[in-house]
Write a protein that holds these residues in place. Structure first.
Motif, short mmCIF file in Angstrom:
data_model
loop_
_atom_site.label_atom_id
_atom_site.label_comp_id
_atom_site.label_asym_id
_atom_site.label_seq_id
_atom_site.Cartn_x
_atom_site.Cartn_y
_atom_site.Cartn_z
N TYR A 5 0.85 -1.34 0.17
CA TYR A 5 -0.11 0.02 -0.02
C TYR A 5 0.72 1.22 0.03
O TYR A 5 1.64 1.41 0.89
N SER A 61 -12.73 3.86 2.16
CA SER A 61 -12.47 2.72 3.06
C SER A 61 -13.15 1.58 2.52
O SER A 61 -12.52 0.68 2.78
N ARG A 65 -11.01 -1.97 1.41
CA ARG A 65 -11.36 -3.29 1.81
C ARG A 65 -11.83 -4.32 0.55
O ARG A 65 -11.61 -5.61 0.76
N VAL A 69 -5.61 -8.62 -1.19
CA VAL A 69 -4.85 -8.30 -0.25
C VAL A 69 -3.43 -9.14 -0.41
O VAL A 69 -2.57 -9.26 0.51
N GLU A 85 -8.82 3.20 11.10
CA GLU A 85 -9.41 1.91 10.46
C GLU A 85 -8.71 1.56 9.28
O GLU A 85 -8.46 0.15 8.90
N ASN A 86 -8.54 2.24 8.53
CA ASN A 86 -7.77 2.13 6.90
C ASN A 86 -6.35 1.65 7.22
O ASN A 86 -5.97 0.81 6.84
N THR A 88 -5.08 0.59 9.96
CA THR A 88 -4.99 -0.69 10.79
C THR A 88 -5.13 -1.83 9.79
O THR A 88 -4.34 -2.92 9.68
N TYR A 89 -6.11 -1.72 8.92
CA TYR A 89 -6.37 -2.76 7.82
C TYR A 89 -5.27 -2.75 7.08
O TYR A 89 -4.82 -4.08 6.85
N MET A 90 -4.61 -1.85 6.34
CA MET A 90 -3.51 -2.06 5.48
C MET A 90 -2.25 -2.59 6.05
O MET A 90 -1.68 -3.64 5.65
N ASN A 92 -2.51 -4.67 8.66
CA ASN A 92 -2.83 -6.32 8.86
C ASN A 92 -2.53 -6.80 7.64
O ASN A 92 -2.65 -8.12 7.74
N ASN A 93 -2.82 -6.51 6.57
CA ASN A 93 -3.07 -7.16 5.36
C ASN A 93 -1.74 -6.71 3.93
O ASN A 93 -1.83 -7.51 2.84
#
Length: 172
Positions: A5, A61, A65, A69, A85-86, A88-90, A92-93
């Protein structure tokens, strides 16, 4: 390979670096803004005008998702990391890479007419307001996994540094 990302302020080179990096890694590139435009049937400029920034951030957002990934390079919008949240998501993935560019360099890039017309905020904000936004977002960008300072580098040089850093970290 997990998804890469690319994050950073508008004008830092996420799109050009993302396209080149995806070629070098032989994985597809995904542009979050283009995904939102395609899904919504409107330009970013139109979404901001018709629905406002909050609606755009919600669409952004969702788009983040819905993208792959694994085995991809994702170019995010400049404000994507403001939502925790974005980020964190990025993280984590995949691997989050900050294309760090100083404000004077960014401002010079953004003042080119073709850039100004693409970016809604530049049509309504002063240099001071854009700098304030840059300063507010910087702490979010700095939470990335990797930081590449891009001021004096070409797209190819930025990609080479990213690949060196990924190799150093044993990520491929």
């Amino acid at each position: 390979m997990n998804t890469i990302y690319l994050v950073g302020f508008m004008g830092c080179g996420k799109t050009s670096v993302g396209r080149e990096l995806s070629k070098r890694l032989e994985v597809p590139p995904y542009d979050v803004d283009s995904t939102v435009e395609k899904d919504r049937g409107q330009t970013i400029k139109e979404i901001f005008k018709n629905e406002g920034e909050e609606a755009f951030r919600n669409y952004e957002s969702l788009a983040i998702r819905q993208l792959p990934v694994q085995h991809a390079v994702v170019m995010t919008g400049g404000g994507a990391v403001v939502r925790e949240e974005n980020l964190t998501y990025m993280k984590n993935n995949g691997i989050v890479i900050y294309l760090k560019t100083s404000f004077p360099v960014l401002w010079n890039r953004l003042m080119k007419e073709e850039e100004r017309n693409k970016r809604p905020i530049l049509l309504t904000s002063s240099k001071e307001e854009v700098q304030k936004l840059f300063n507010e977002r910087s702490s979010h960008y700095e939470q990335s996994d990797i930081e590449i300072v891009t001021d004096q580098l070409t797209t190819e040089e930025v990609c080479a540094q990213i690949l060196d850093e990924l190799s150093r970290l044993n990520i491929r």
